[in-house]
Motif scaffolding. Structure first.
Motif, PDB file in Angstrom:
ATOM      1  N   ASP A   3       0.827  -1.195   0.000  1.00 29.29           N
ATOM      2  CA  ASP A   3       0.000   0.000   0.000  1.00 29.29           C
ATOM      3  C   ASP A   3       0.860   1.244   0.000  1.00 29.29           C
ATOM      4  N   ALA A 137      -4.704   6.513  -5.735  1.00 32.69           N
ATOM      5  CA  ALA A 137      -5.520   5.429  -6.289  1.00 32.69           C
ATOM      6  C   ALA A 137      -5.083   5.115  -7.715  1.00 32.69           C
ATOM      7  N   ARG A 140      -1.688   3.309  -7.641  1.00 30.47           N
ATOM      8  CA  ARG A 140      -1.898   1.947  -7.111  1.00 30.47           C
ATOM      9  C   ARG A 140      -2.435   1.037  -8.218  1.00 30.47           C
ATOM     10  N   SER A 141      -3.400   1.532  -8.969  1.00 30.50           N
ATOM     11  CA  SER A 141      -4.005   0.746 -10.047  1.00 30.50           C
ATOM     12  C   SER A 141      -3.021   0.489 -11.180  1.00 30.50           C
ATOM     13  N   HIS A 162      -9.446  -0.272 -10.427  1.00 30.41           N
ATOM     14  CA  HIS A 162      -9.384   1.135 -10.022  1.00 30.41           C
ATOM     15  C   HIS A 162     -10.429   1.449  -8.955  1.00 30.41           C
ATOM     16  N   GLU A 164     -11.533  -0.624  -6.733  1.00 27.28           N
ATOM     17  CA  GLU A 164     -10.975  -1.201  -5.506  1.00 27.28           C
ATOM     18  C   GLU A 164      -9.893  -0.302  -4.923  1.00 27.28           C
ATOM     19  N   SER A 165      -9.062   0.283  -5.783  1.00 30.82           N
ATOM     20  CA  SER A 165      -8.013   1.199  -5.323  1.00 30.82           C
ATOM     21  C   SER A 165      -8.624   2.448  -4.706  1.00 30.82           C
ATOM     22  N   VAL A 169      -8.005   3.663  -0.862  1.00 29.24           N
ATOM     23  CA  VAL A 169      -7.396   4.954  -0.556  1.00 29.24           C
ATOM     24  C   VAL A 169      -8.369   5.889   0.163  1.00 29.24           C
TER      25      VAL A 169
END
Length: 172
Positions: A3, A137, A140-141, A162, A164-165, A169
């Motif tokens: 993360d 986010a 992360r994606s 995305h 989920e990200s 976040v």
């Protein structure tokens, strides 16, 4: 997936991933438009300090399945961002401006780790906390897509990833 580490005071995001490819391969995925468009954005990159970077966003290339843009994201299809290389030391370091420098610098550091590569992405200078979360986010994606491409397990649905990200976040 590691993360994000965020410093709300300094506008910093930091991600670490161990990728299933040697440094030279990861470098190619960062710098070559035909590879980069499969996890992030297309466009030419002048690989020298001060060099121009053009990022053309088309998320149709990111999913293995044919997944349409969500209504709230369609406005981003084809958006072009013009950036500059801030620092470069192939194949170990690439830093470039973000939003023309208005939202800081994204810095990618690559180091060998066994047969793979440790990628550390540090994005500094993002002033607005809401924009910082949205950027977190997004990174992360996109990093998950890169990891999937390099491991032979491409992401089937970028927009689901995305979403989920965004939950991870923003919470919820």
């Amino acid at each position: 997936m590691d993360d994000v580490v965020s410093d709300d005071q300094g506008g910093m995001l930091r991600f670490e991933r161990v990728l299933d490819a040697p440094v030279e391969t990861v470098w190619a995925w960062l710098t070559e438009p035909e590879k980069r468009k499969l996890w992030f954005a297309d466009g030419p990159m002048d690989l020298h300090e001060g060099g121009a970077v053009e990022l053309v966003f088309d998320h149709d290339h990111l999913s293995e399945d044919d997944v349409p843009y969500p209504e709230d994201a369609i406005r981003w299809k084809g958006v072009t961002s013009r950036e500059r290389v801030v620092t470069i030391d192939p194949p170990r370091l690439l830093a470039m401006t973000w939003d023309g420098g208005k939202n800081g610098v994204a810095r990618f550091e690559l180091t060998p780790e066994g047969a793979g590569t440790r990628l550390v992405l540090t994005h500094t200078g993002i002033g607005d906390p809401g924009h910082r979360k949205g950027t977190a986010a997004g990174w992360r994606s996109h990093l998950a897509v890169l990891a999937g491409r390099l491991s032979g397990h491409p992401v089937r649905d970028f927009w689901k990833l995305h979403a989920e990200s965004m939950k991870a976040v923003f919470g919820g």
